[in-house]
Design a protein around this motif. Structure first.
Motif, PDB file in Angstrom:
ATOM      1  N   ALA A  45       0.929  -1.162  -0.009  1.00  0.00           N
ATOM      2  CA  ALA A  45      -0.027   0.026   0.091  1.00  0.00           C
ATOM      3  C   ALA A  45       0.750   1.258   0.024  1.00  0.00           C
ATOM      4  O   ALA A  45       1.776   1.480   0.646  1.00  0.00           O
ATOM      5  N   PRO A  46       0.455   2.428  -0.779  1.00  0.00           N
ATOM      6  CA  PRO A  46       1.316   3.380  -0.699  1.00  0.00           C
ATOM      7  C   PRO A  46       0.951   4.179   0.539  1.00  0.00           C
ATOM      8  O   PRO A  46       0.226   4.142   1.299  1.00  0.00           O
ATOM      9  N   ASP A  47       2.196   5.053   0.910  1.00  0.00           N
ATOM     10  CA  ASP A  47       1.950   5.678   2.149  1.00  0.00           C
ATOM     11  C   ASP A  47       1.034   6.627   2.427  1.00  0.00           C
ATOM     12  O   ASP A  47       0.283   6.812   3.352  1.00  0.00           O
ATOM     13  N   LEU A  48       0.334   7.465   1.184  1.00  0.00           N
ATOM     14  CA  LEU A  48      -0.827   8.156   1.468  1.00  0.00           C
ATOM     15  C   LEU A  48      -1.515   8.346   0.177  1.00  0.00           C
ATOM     16  O   LEU A  48      -1.105   9.109  -0.676  1.00  0.00           O
ATOM     17  N   PRO A  49      -2.303   7.387  -0.126  1.00  0.00           N
ATOM     18  CA  PRO A  49      -3.088   7.343  -1.345  1.00  0.00           C
ATOM     19  C   PRO A  49      -3.603   8.680  -1.957  1.00  0.00           C
ATOM     20  O   PRO A  49      -4.198   9.342  -1.088  1.00  0.00           O
ATOM     21  N   ALA A  50      -3.563   8.887  -3.089  1.00  0.00           N
ATOM     22  CA  ALA A  50      -3.840  10.305  -3.739  1.00  0.00           C
ATOM     23  C   ALA A  50      -5.334  10.100  -4.168  1.00  0.00           C
ATOM     24  O   ALA A  50      -6.044  11.329  -4.218  1.00  0.00           O
ATOM     25  N   ASN A  51      -6.150   9.062  -4.543  1.00  0.00           N
ATOM     26  CA  ASN A  51      -7.302   8.903  -5.281  1.00  0.00           C
ATOM     27  C   ASN A  51      -8.314   8.871  -4.168  1.00  0.00           C
ATOM     28  O   ASN A  51      -9.143   7.919  -3.901  1.00  0.00           O
ATOM     29  N   ILE A  52      -8.751  10.231  -3.737  1.00  0.00           N
ATOM     30  CA  ILE A  52      -9.666  10.418  -2.893  1.00  0.00           C
ATOM     31  C   ILE A  52     -10.875  10.732  -3.510  1.00  0.00           C
ATOM     32  O   ILE A  52     -10.985  11.598  -4.191  1.00  0.00           O
ATOM     33  N   GLU A  53     -11.953   9.972  -3.093  1.00  0.00           N
ATOM     34  CA  GLU A  53     -13.262  10.225  -3.478  1.00  0.00           C
ATOM     35  C   GLU A  53     -14.431   9.533  -2.675  1.00  0.00           C
ATOM     36  O   GLU A  53     -14.098   8.875  -1.655  1.00  0.00           O
ATOM     37  N   GLU A  54     -15.676  10.077  -3.090  1.00  0.00           N
ATOM     38  CA  GLU A  54     -16.880   9.300  -2.302  1.00  0.00           C
ATOM     39  C   GLU A  54     -17.277   8.258  -2.866  1.00  0.00           C
ATOM     40  O   GLU A  54     -17.174   7.754  -4.099  1.00  0.00           O
ATOM     41  N   VAL A  55     -17.364   7.405  -1.942  1.00  0.00           N
ATOM     42  CA  VAL A  55     -17.932   5.809  -2.491  1.00  0.00           C
ATOM     43  C   VAL A  55     -19.413   5.626  -1.686  1.00  0.00           C
ATOM     44  O   VAL A  55     -19.764   6.243  -0.765  1.00  0.00           O
ATOM     45  N   SER A 269       8.344   9.408  14.351  1.00  0.00           N
ATOM     46  CA  SER A 269       7.529   8.502  14.746  1.00  0.00           C
ATOM     47  C   SER A 269       7.693   7.399  13.581  1.00  0.00           C
ATOM     48  O   SER A 269       7.820   7.602  12.614  1.00  0.00           O
ATOM     49  N   PRO A 270       7.758   6.032  14.186  1.00  0.00           N
ATOM     50  CA  PRO A 270       7.711   4.704  13.079  1.00  0.00           C
ATOM     51  C   PRO A 270       6.211   4.562  12.519  1.00  0.00           C
ATOM     52  O   PRO A 270       6.139   3.350  11.822  1.00  0.00           O
ATOM     53  N   LEU A 271       5.147   5.291  12.893  1.00  0.00           N
ATOM     54  CA  LEU A 271       3.784   4.904  12.644  1.00  0.00           C
ATOM     55  C   LEU A 271       3.707   5.394  11.145  1.00  0.00           C
ATOM     56  O   LEU A 271       2.580   4.778  10.632  1.00  0.00           O
ATOM     57  N   GLY A 272       4.287   6.239  10.410  1.00  0.00           N
ATOM     58  CA  GLY A 272       4.167   6.466   9.029  1.00  0.00           C
ATOM     59  C   GLY A 272       3.314   7.820   8.865  1.00  0.00           C
ATOM     60  O   GLY A 272       2.393   8.070   9.511  1.00  0.00           O
ATOM     61  N   MET A 273       3.537   8.162   7.718  1.00  0.00           N
ATOM     62  CA  MET A 273       2.968   9.533   7.318  1.00  0.00           C
ATOM     63  C   MET A 273       1.144   9.177   7.211  1.00  0.00           C
ATOM     64  O   MET A 273       0.521  10.099   7.854  1.00  0.00           O
ATOM     65  N   ARG A 274       0.643   8.189   6.477  1.00  0.00           N
ATOM     66  CA  ARG A 274      -0.480   7.930   6.259  1.00  0.00           C
ATOM     67  C   ARG A 274      -1.294   7.735   7.891  1.00  0.00           C
ATOM     68  O   ARG A 274      -2.451   8.234   7.744  1.00  0.00           O
ATOM     69  N   TRP A 275      -0.633   6.954   8.508  1.00  0.00           N
ATOM     70  CA  TRP A 275      -1.157   6.815   9.898  1.00  0.00           C
ATOM     71  C   TRP A 275      -1.555   7.987  10.461  1.00  0.00           C
ATOM     72  O   TRP A 275      -2.686   8.257  11.127  1.00  0.00           O
ATOM     73  N   HIS A 276      -0.668   9.167  10.501  1.00  0.00           N
ATOM     74  CA  HIS A 276      -0.789  10.239  11.288  1.00  0.00           C
ATOM     75  C   HIS A 276      -1.520  11.414  10.572  1.00  0.00           C
ATOM     76  O   HIS A 276      -2.763  12.019  10.961  1.00  0.00           O
ATOM     77  N   VAL A 277      -1.621  11.168   9.179  1.00  0.00           N
ATOM     78  CA  VAL A 277      -2.601  12.035   8.444  1.00  0.00           C
ATOM     79  C   VAL A 277      -4.152  11.625   8.788  1.00  0.00           C
ATOM     80  O   VAL A 277      -5.072  12.579   8.694  1.00  0.00           O
ATOM     81  N   ARG A 278      -4.386  10.257   8.511  1.00  0.00           N
ATOM     82  CA  ARG A 278      -5.631   9.865   9.134  1.00  0.00           C
ATOM     83  C   ARG A 278      -6.089  10.259  10.502  1.00  0.00           C
ATOM     84  O   ARG A 278      -7.196  10.722  10.757  1.00  0.00           O
ATOM     85  N   ASP A 279      -5.287  10.181  11.359  1.00  0.00           N
ATOM     86  CA  ASP A 279      -5.627  10.789  12.813  1.00  0.00           C
ATOM     87  C   ASP A 279      -5.921  12.079  12.834  1.00  0.00           C
ATOM     88  O   ASP A 279      -6.815  12.624  13.433  1.00  0.00           O
ATOM     89  N   LEU A 280      -4.935  13.199  12.155  1.00  0.00           N
ATOM     90  CA  LEU A 280      -5.181  14.525  12.333  1.00  0.00           C
ATOM     91  C   LEU A 280      -6.559  14.655  11.278  1.00  0.00           C
ATOM     92  O   LEU A 280      -7.128  15.884  11.624  1.00  0.00           O
ATOM     93  N   LEU A 281      -6.796  14.078  10.224  1.00  0.00           N
ATOM     94  CA  LEU A 281      -8.029  14.546   9.436  1.00  0.00           C
ATOM     95  C   LEU A 281      -9.142  14.185  10.237  1.00  0.00           C
ATOM     96  O   LEU A 281     -10.110  15.029  10.281  1.00  0.00           O
ATOM     97  N   GLY A 282      -9.136  13.168  10.821  1.00  0.00           N
ATOM     98  CA  GLY A 282     -10.383  12.486  11.725  1.00  0.00           C
ATOM     99  C   GLY A 282     -10.756  13.580  12.813  1.00  0.00           C
ATOM    100  O   GLY A 282     -11.981  13.600  13.370  1.00  0.00           O
TER     101      GLY A 282
END
Length: 303
Positions: A45-55, A269-282
């Motif tokens: 899985a990529p670190d932070l997927p860019a194809n963001i859309e509504e499903v 942080s070893p948690l990774g960029m995507r992990w933290h982005v999801r935390d801060l987005l939510g």
């Protein structure tokens, strides 16, 4: 007239491989007799997927619930490289970043907690941060703790508290804390609620505290259910949040395109960029907007 199912709108911040991983994890988690949920390979899985859309809701039609699907997805993508004794925590804020309707998330999390499918934990060093763990993972962690204590020579009569804790306390006490009185009562009852022949003592409670399954509450006479070995993850959450926000706020405008952010690495942080982005987005700290050149992340408030 046939009823047309209501189509709820979800936020997709992951790609089709992630969706497939969530599906596989959900089906594995529903197999009877499984000790723990299968973890798909997260390195693809990529670190932070860019194809963001509504499903639509139909994309999650095979899952027990949108929220459980999100939990299994996040659990499966928990960064590798940790000891197996470090629990793959899922934050409520991360679930909010995937399932758009927070009312649905809160309701389904509460249902899963009451059914003892998910355990909920308050992370003490973080304000208003709650973590979730599938019950299978928590039970596997408890079993490993029991094995370690057995190797250390803890007598069987005290070791029995691990099984009592899993079989008598967890199914009946699904909140985040418990009183000393209730804990002793549940430990001393069998599956039918009748008093067992085993004698429960303070030595049993002390062992649960010693291994980190319980921690003392700020309210006297109460304990919080706890996650042993969660300290490194909590430390990573704090450090990663600080570094990521610093990375954005040092810019002339506190924002960055996802494609640009993907190329950066977090050193604290070893948690990774995507992990933290999801935390801060939510949590509402970051806001994501679509532009003609791709999704943009912007800091809107301090955590």
């Amino acid at each position: 007239m046939a009823r047309v199912p209501k189509r709820r709108r979800l936020i997709r911040i992951y790609d089709d491989d992630d969706l497939q991983s969530a599906s596989e994890a959900a089906h594995e988690g529903n197999k009877p007799g499984e000790a723990s949920l299968a973890v798909p390979d997260t390195e693809q899985a990529p670190d932070l997927p860019a194809n963001i859309e509504e499903v639509d809701e139909d994309d999650f039609s095979n899952f027990p619930s949108d929220t459980l699907a999100a939990v299994l997805l996040l659990r499966a993508q928990f960064p590798s490289g940790w000891s197996r004794d470090v629990p793959p925590l899922v934050l409520r804020s991360q679930i909010y970043s995937i399932v758009k309707d927070r009312t649905v998330v809160d309701r389904q999390l509460d249902e899963l907690r009451l059914q003892n499918k998910l355990r909920m934990f308050k992370l003490l060093t973080l304000q208003d941060v709650y973590a979730y763990l599938p019950i299978e993972d928590y039970q596997a962690l408890i079993s490993r703790l029991e094995h370690v204590q057995k190797e250390k020579g803890t007598v069987d009569i005290v070791l029995a508290v691990f099984q009592w804790y899993m079989q008598r306390v967890l199914p009946q006490c699904t909140g985040i804390d418990i009183s000393h009185e209730d804990l002793m009562w549940h430990l001393s009852r069998d599956d039918r609620g009748n008093e067992s022949h085993e004698r429960v003592t303070e030595a049993h409670v002390s062992l649960l505290l010693h291994v980190g399954l319980l921690t003392r509450h700020s309210v006297p006479g109460r304990f919080l259910f706890a996650l042993p070995n969660a300290g490194p993850v909590v430390k990573g959450i704090i450090a990663g949040r600080k570094e990521l926000l610093g990375m954005l706020t040092r810019r002339r405008h506190p924002e960055m395109f996802v494609k640009e952010l993907e190329k950066k690495k977090l050193h604290s942080s070893p948690l990774g960029m995507r992990w933290h982005v999801r935390d801060l987005l939510g949590s509402g700290t970051l806001l994501q907007t679509q532009t003609t050149v791709g999704p943009l992340l912007r800091v809107v408030k301090k955590p």
